[in-house]
Design an enzyme around this catalytic site. Structure first.
Site, PDB file in Angstrom:
ATOM      1  N   ASP A 153     -13.010  -4.458   0.821  1.00 45.20           N
ATOM      2  CA  ASP A 153     -12.420  -4.610  -0.582  1.00 45.20           C
ATOM      3  C   ASP A 153     -13.643  -5.518  -1.304  1.00 45.20           C
ATOM      4  O   ASP A 153     -13.707  -6.757  -1.100  1.00 45.20           O
ATOM      5  CB  ASP A 153     -11.054  -4.960  -0.624  1.00 45.20           C
ATOM      6  CG  ASP A 153     -10.227  -4.724  -1.887  1.00 45.20           C
ATOM      7  OD1 ASP A 153     -11.135  -4.708  -2.805  1.00 45.20           O
ATOM      8  OD2 ASP A 153      -9.198  -4.952  -1.953  1.00 45.20           O
TER       9      ASP A 153
ATOM     10  N   CYS B 278      -9.254  -0.939  -7.293  1.00 44.59           N
ATOM     11  CA  CYS B 278      -8.599  -0.910  -5.864  1.00 44.59           C
ATOM     12  C   CYS B 278      -7.942   0.496  -5.670  1.00 44.59           C
ATOM     13  O   CYS B 278      -8.316   1.470  -5.036  1.00 44.59           O
ATOM     14  CB  CYS B 278      -7.934  -1.991  -5.435  1.00 44.59           C
ATOM     15  SG  CYS B 278      -8.705  -3.520  -5.028  1.00 44.59           S
TER      16      CYS B 278
ATOM     17  N   HIS C 188      -1.950  -0.436  -1.005  1.00 42.08           N
ATOM     18  CA  HIS C 188      -2.147  -0.319  -2.736  1.00 42.08           C
ATOM     19  C   HIS C 188      -1.909   0.811  -3.226  1.00 42.08           C
ATOM     20  O   HIS C 188      -2.447   1.176  -4.245  1.00 42.08           O
ATOM     21  CB  HIS C 188      -3.343  -0.744  -2.988  1.00 42.08           C
ATOM     22  CG  HIS C 188      -3.296  -1.744  -4.500  1.00 42.08           C
ATOM     23  ND1 HIS C 188      -4.427  -2.466  -4.852  1.00 42.08           N
ATOM     24  CD2 HIS C 188      -2.208  -2.101  -5.280  1.00 42.08           C
ATOM     25  CE1 HIS C 188      -4.196  -3.197  -5.842  1.00 42.08           C
ATOM     26  NE2 HIS C 188      -2.859  -2.844  -6.213  1.00 42.08           N
TER      27      HIS C 188
END
Length: 475
Positions: free
Chosen positions: A28, A68, A118
């Protein structure tokens, strides 16, 4: 599951493991420039460098939307953000979406997911981060069965997660390492049949200073070189941030070495498609800012390696043409010899790769339909659409042409060529490509409020605050 979803058959279609396994490792906020094989001589990434020597190296892997949740939704569905609707963090990917795990599961694969998810989102009107510490219901796992997942956390030490039964557990120590151990265990237990495993790490996303001490001690902030586009007044801060970022990256590199050793031990390396990439990059004080959403290379370009010895051998090959987020799923399906559902919008580049050709893709789309959080309107955020080619970046906002860079002559994007007379022809060519991309994806490039209304979304906190002339102010 919607009518266009695959059905789940009781008996898998693959009776033996003659289709490739997939191990997809996602970091990430790891930008393309910060890795040894890319020419960075101050970061320590020996395992990724060795992997690169055996892999296809995608020089222009571009995140279509550098945030994200949108990246994750586009990867899992092969769709653009305005199709699947996740163009804003913490908005839910619809249950009806047809995803990677559902497609591979229908083909007889075991499916597993470990780490950051997420994509569950929150209920309309709820606190924007209210679901980040809650378990993801079984019907919201988009086809993944093996499950050790946290919706979102940026605490990477002794953090908790939920298993398939919504039971709460702790990743002891720095979570990258126990997550990798779980991945190795999954691989060992499933090596006799085809499987798809996604391992999603939280770092090197900030906080930048929480890697294990032994990795932080590898870097002296005072000696680190910075990109020339870091303003002088931010350079001391940038070096400190970069040292912490590098510590996370080197810890991940160690974990990837362990994971690759586990694959070798299982005896399945040749028949396993191993991918390493990231959701998006991090400005890391280039242009005086951190994090993502922005259209510059520090935010939109990510590292990507693909190793598949049975088809590509173990010699390194560089792929120069750009590839976007929605293209990853169809290309994996093509390499796996699994039919590509009609719902997928990205391109399958597997035939080119297998033929030893480049992708023959002139450009990939980049976008930000709605600015939010750290780059919300009041912080200078703006809606944009653009393209990244091998050589050029071209971006427009709602007022028209905004950015044009020759990344070959100007790799740090210091000179904006937009609306300069001598580049009129180039700008016209880039504009024509962008218009074709927007037409192909049915993107009308509307103001942010239009998309928020269409999807019945609410802005988080102060994201919607802006001056009436905010675009002109930011020129």
């Amino acid at each position: 599951m919607s009518n266009n979803s695959v059905s789940t058959s009781e008996e898998p279609k693959l009776e033996e493991n003659n289709h490739p396994n997939i191990v997809f490792v996602l970091a990430d906020q790891w930008r393309a420039q910060e890795i040894g094989y890319a020419g960075n001589d101050q970061i320590i990434t020996p395992n990724l460098d060795k992997l690169a020597s055996e892999s296809l190296i995608f020089e222009n892997a571009v995140t279509t939307m550098a945030v994200c949740a949108p990246w994750r939704a586009s990867f899992l569905t092969g769709q653009y953000p305005l199709t699947h609707g996740v163009f804003y963090n913490d908005k839910p990917l619809p249950n009806e979406a047809l995803t990677l795990a559902e497609i591979y599961k229908e083909a007889g694969y075991a499916t597993g997911y470990i780490g950051k998810w997420h994509l569950n989102g929150h209920a309309r009107g709820a606190d924007p981060f209210s679901a980040r510490d809650q378990p993801v219901p079984k019907d919201r796992r988009q086809g993944f069965d093996y499950w050790k997942v946290r919706e979102v956390t940026h605490n990477y030490n002794n953090s908790f997660y939920f298993d398939e039964n919504d039971e709460k557990h702790t990743w002891e120590g720095y979570d990258v390492f126990p997550q990798t151990d779980s991945a190795i265990s999954f691989i060992s237990k499933n090596k006799e049949k085809p499987f798809v495993l996604m391992l999603s790490y939280g770092p090197p996303h900030d906080p930048y200073f929480s890697a294990p001490k032994e990795y932080q001690e590898l870097y002296d902030a005072g000696t680190l070189k910075l990109r020339p586009n870091v303003p002088e007044e931010y350079q001391d801060s940038a070096r400190r941030v970069l040292a912490g970022y590098y510590a996370h990256a080197t810890a991940i590199d160690k974990a990837i070495g362990d994971l690759l050793a586990g694959i070798d031990k299982a005896g399945i390396a040749d028949n396993t498609i191993f991918v390493f990439t990231s959701e998006h990059g991090d400005m890391l004080m280039s242009r005086g800012v951190v994090k993502k959403q922005r259209p510059w290379d520090e935010a939109i370009k990510v590292p990507m390696l693909l190793r598949y010895p049975d088809k590509f051998g173990t010699r390194s090959k560089r792929v120069l043409d750009p590839i976007g987020t929605p293209d990853l799923l169809p290309t994996l399906l093509g390499l796996s010899e699994i039919p590509i559902p009609e719902s997928i919008e990205g391109k399958d580049f597997s035939a080119n790769l297998l033929a030893g050709k480049d992708l023959e893709n002139e450009a990939t789309l980049i976008m930000l339909p709605v600015p939010f959080h750290e780059w919300q309107f009041k912080n200078g955020g703006r809606e944009y659409r653009g393209i990244r080619t091998r050589r050029y970046t071209y971006v427009t906002d709602l007022l028209g042409p905004w950015l044009l860079y020759d990344n070959e002559k100007d790799p740090y994007q210091l000179t904006n060529l937009v609306n300069q007379a001598e580049y009129k022809g180039l700008q016209k060519e880039m504009e024509a490509i962008l218009k074709r991309k927007l037409k192909a994806t049915h993107d009308q490039f509307l103001p942010a409020d239009e998309y928020m209304t269409q999807w019945n979304y609410l802005y988080d906190r102060s994201d919607s605050l802006r001056a009436e002339n905010y675009l002109e102010i930011n020129r």
